[in-house]
Motif scaffolding. Structure first.
Motif, PDB file in Angstrom:
ATOM      1  N   ALA A 168     -16.038   4.367   4.840  1.00 32.03           N
ATOM      2  CA  ALA A 168     -14.965   3.860   4.362  1.00 32.03           C
ATOM      3  C   ALA A 168     -13.885   2.686   5.569  1.00 32.03           C
ATOM      4  O   ALA A 168     -14.240   2.573   6.278  1.00 32.03           O
ATOM      5  CB  ALA A 168     -14.242   5.071   4.062  1.00 32.03           C
ATOM      6  N   LEU A 169     -13.077   1.721   5.098  1.00 33.07           N
ATOM      7  CA  LEU A 169     -12.809   0.867   5.469  1.00 33.07           C
ATOM      8  C   LEU A 169     -11.109   1.329   5.177  1.00 33.07           C
ATOM      9  O   LEU A 169     -10.695   1.690   4.007  1.00 33.07           O
ATOM     10  CB  LEU A 169     -13.287  -0.329   4.534  1.00 33.07           C
ATOM     11  N   HIS A 170     -10.254   1.922   6.203  1.00 26.46           N
ATOM     12  CA  HIS A 170      -9.020   1.826   6.133  1.00 26.46           C
ATOM     13  C   HIS A 170      -7.821   1.677   6.713  1.00 26.46           C
ATOM     14  O   HIS A 170      -8.061   0.262   7.853  1.00 26.46           O
ATOM     15  CB  HIS A 170      -8.502   3.665   7.175  1.00 26.46           C
ATOM     16  N   MET A 171      -7.101   1.625   7.136  1.00 29.42           N
ATOM     17  CA  MET A 171      -5.594   0.890   7.430  1.00 29.42           C
ATOM     18  C   MET A 171      -5.871  -1.220   7.595  1.00 29.42           C
ATOM     19  O   MET A 171      -4.966  -0.620   8.302  1.00 29.42           O
ATOM     20  CB  MET A 171      -5.326   1.279   8.746  1.00 29.42           C
ATOM     21  N   LEU A 172      -6.678  -1.341   6.947  1.00 31.19           N
ATOM     22  CA  LEU A 172      -6.785  -3.303   6.536  1.00 31.19           C
ATOM     23  C   LEU A 172      -5.368  -3.788   6.060  1.00 31.19           C
ATOM     24  O   LEU A 172      -4.944  -3.429   5.555  1.00 31.19           O
ATOM     25  CB  LEU A 172      -7.764  -3.095   5.847  1.00 31.19           C
ATOM     26  N   GLY A 173      -5.274  -4.332   7.339  1.00 32.73           N
ATOM     27  CA  GLY A 173      -3.117  -5.523   7.533  1.00 32.73           C
ATOM     28  C   GLY A 173      -3.289  -6.368   8.180  1.00 32.73           C
ATOM     29  O   GLY A 173      -4.400  -6.554   9.267  1.00 32.73           O
ATOM     30  N   VAL A 174      -2.855  -7.718   7.194  1.00 28.19           N
ATOM     31  CA  VAL A 174      -2.511  -8.442   8.075  1.00 28.19           C
ATOM     32  C   VAL A 174      -1.829  -9.040   7.816  1.00 28.19           C
ATOM     33  O   VAL A 174      -0.412  -8.694   6.992  1.00 28.19           O
ATOM     34  CB  VAL A 174      -3.159  -9.378   6.521  1.00 28.19           C
ATOM     35  N   PRO A 191       0.728  -1.467   0.078  1.00 27.64           N
ATOM     36  CA  PRO A 191      -0.275  -0.088  -0.030  1.00 27.64           C
ATOM     37  C   PRO A 191       0.598   1.863  -0.325  1.00 27.64           C
ATOM     38  O   PRO A 191       0.461   2.238   0.113  1.00 27.64           O
ATOM     39  CB  PRO A 191      -1.412   0.237   1.359  1.00 27.64           C
ATOM     40  N   GLY A 192       1.945   1.180   0.379  1.00 22.12           N
ATOM     41  CA  GLY A 192       2.946   2.266   0.470  1.00 22.12           C
ATOM     42  C   GLY A 192       3.286   3.076   1.807  1.00 22.12           C
ATOM     43  O   GLY A 192       3.316   4.226   1.432  1.00 22.12           O
ATOM     44  N   TRP A 193       3.031   2.751   2.732  1.00 22.14           N
ATOM     45  CA  TRP A 193       2.617   2.632   3.854  1.00 22.14           C
ATOM     46  C   TRP A 193       4.119   2.958   4.388  1.00 22.14           C
ATOM     47  O   TRP A 193       5.198   2.564   3.953  1.00 22.14           O
ATOM     48  CB  TRP A 193       2.547   1.499   4.550  1.00 22.14           C
ATOM     49  N   LYS A 194       4.572   4.243   5.197  1.00 19.67           N
ATOM     50  CA  LYS A 194       5.909   4.295   6.016  1.00 19.67           C
ATOM     51  C   LYS A 194       5.841   4.143   7.289  1.00 19.67           C
ATOM     52  O   LYS A 194       4.608   5.141   7.576  1.00 19.67           O
ATOM     53  CB  LYS A 194       6.258   6.022   5.024  1.00 19.67           C
ATOM     54  N   LYS A 195       6.248   3.698   8.279  1.00 19.40           N
ATOM     55  CA  LYS A 195       6.642   4.108   9.490  1.00 19.40           C
ATOM     56  C   LYS A 195       6.176   5.698   9.808  1.00 19.40           C
ATOM     57  O   LYS A 195       6.855   6.007   9.037  1.00 19.40           O
ATOM     58  CB  LYS A 195       7.773   3.434   9.751  1.00 19.40           C
ATOM     59  N   GLY A 196       5.624   5.825  10.921  1.00 15.48           N
ATOM     60  CA  GLY A 196       5.344   7.154  11.540  1.00 15.48           C
ATOM     61  C   GLY A 196       4.522   8.088   9.953  1.00 15.48           C
ATOM     62  O   GLY A 196       4.184   9.049  10.753  1.00 15.48           O
ATOM     63  N   VAL A 197       4.603   7.675   9.524  1.00 18.58           N
ATOM     64  CA  VAL A 197       3.965   8.661   8.529  1.00 18.58           C
ATOM     65  C   VAL A 197       2.570   8.067   8.111  1.00 18.58           C
ATOM     66  O   VAL A 197       1.154   8.845   8.394  1.00 18.58           O
ATOM     67  CB  VAL A 197       4.312   8.592   7.106  1.00 18.58           C
ATOM     68  N   TYR A 198       1.962   6.850   7.857  1.00 17.60           N
ATOM     69  CA  TYR A 198       0.840   6.171   7.310  1.00 17.60           C
ATOM     70  C   TYR A 198       0.488   4.902   7.648  1.00 17.60           C
ATOM     71  O   TYR A 198       1.715   4.161   7.005  1.00 17.60           O
ATOM     72  CB  TYR A 198       0.482   6.071   6.160  1.00 17.60           C
ATOM     73  N   PRO A 199       0.089   4.405   8.569  1.00 19.00           N
ATOM     74  CA  PRO A 199      -0.701   5.152   9.936  1.00 19.00           C
ATOM     75  C   PRO A 199       0.137   5.363  10.863  1.00 19.00           C
ATOM     76  O   PRO A 199       0.995   5.664  10.730  1.00 19.00           O
ATOM     77  CB  PRO A 199      -1.566   4.024  10.507  1.00 19.00           C
ATOM     78  N   SER A 200       0.038   6.842  10.869  1.00 13.62           N
ATOM     79  CA  SER A 200       0.848   7.287  11.592  1.00 13.62           C
ATOM     80  C   SER A 200       0.337   7.362  13.532  1.00 13.62           C
ATOM     81  O   SER A 200      -0.609   6.849  13.083  1.00 13.62           O
ATOM     82  CB  SER A 200       0.863   8.774  11.734  1.00 13.62           C
ATOM     83  N   ASP A 201       1.277   7.643  14.263  1.00 11.70           N
ATOM     84  CA  ASP A 201       1.264   7.501  15.836  1.00 11.70           C
ATOM     85  C   ASP A 201      -0.444   8.517  16.170  1.00 11.70           C
ATOM     86  O   ASP A 201      -1.184   7.709  16.855  1.00 11.70           O
ATOM     87  CB  ASP A 201       1.541   7.645  16.902  1.00 11.70           C
ATOM     88  N   VAL A 202      -0.632   9.941  15.685  1.00 16.37           N
ATOM     89  CA  VAL A 202      -1.569  10.142  15.404  1.00 16.37           C
ATOM     90  C   VAL A 202      -3.193   9.080  15.456  1.00 16.37           C
ATOM     91  O   VAL A 202      -4.071   9.379  15.606  1.00 16.37           O
ATOM     92  CB  VAL A 202      -1.647  11.688  14.273  1.00 16.37           C
ATOM     93  N   ASP A 203      -2.162   8.798  13.987  1.00 18.15           N
ATOM     94  CA  ASP A 203      -4.042   8.066  13.450  1.00 18.15           C
ATOM     95  C   ASP A 203      -4.453   7.403  14.127  1.00 18.15           C
ATOM     96  O   ASP A 203      -6.107   7.010  14.247  1.00 18.15           O
ATOM     97  CB  ASP A 203      -3.761   7.898  11.756  1.00 18.15           C
TER      98      ASP A 203
END
Length: 173
Positions: A93-99, A32-44
């Protein structure tokens, strides 16, 4: 596996789950192109935990999968792209789905997505939207096989990542 709402006290465990997942993308063909601290961020993560919108599949020892289900569609007005007749408050919406890497390709993502769809319907959703990073073929295949339909594309700029393109899928109930 137990589908349940994640607790705020699990923040560290959930962040570690996502970071381990992000590390696995280094050797994956798709992601998904996620990066630590960026998405999902701690704030998210803290926001989703605080509002009770983050859910997990738990095997009793570890988190097998996690996702957020809410009304934050990312759209300008939240209306369905495929059916403008659906009121915005009924579009979820469905977000941040990860396995977890150890559980991938075993149907766990399908189980979690299915549970999230059931929950959304129970909460009054008539449509669920899912944005998928362009080119993430396994995710596209999963959502299409679950009755989602392609609804369009969008691009967004992310600090620390740059411009990303997303394919939007919607499931209308």
């Amino acid at each position: 596996m137990l589908f349940r709402r994640a607790e705020s006290a699990e923040f560290e465990e959930i962040r570690n789950f996502y970071w381990k997942l992000i590390d696995s993308f280094d050797t994956a063909q798709y992601g998904p192109g996620w990066k630590k601290g960026v998405y999902p961020s701690d704030v998210d993560l803290k926001a989703a935990l605080g509002t009770g919108e983050l859910y997990v599949l738990d095997d009793g020892e570890d988190i097998a999968a996690a996702a957020v289900i809410n009304r934050n569609t990312g759209g300008a007005d939240g209306t369905s792209l495929l059916s403008g007749d659906i009121p915005p408050e009924r579009v979820f919406a469905l977000h941040m789905l990860g396995v977890s890497p150890e559980r991938q390709r075993a149907g766990v993502g399908r189980v979690l997505a299915g549970k999230c769809l059931e929950l959304a319907q129970h909460l009054g959703a008539l449509c669920v939207r899912r944005d998928v990073a362009e080119g993430n073929l396994p995710a596209e295949k999963l959502y299409l096989s679950m009755g989602f339909r392609f609804a369009g594309t969008r691009a967004e700029d992310y600090e620390g990542v740059g411009r990303m393109r997303f394919e939007i899928f919607e499931k209308i109930f």
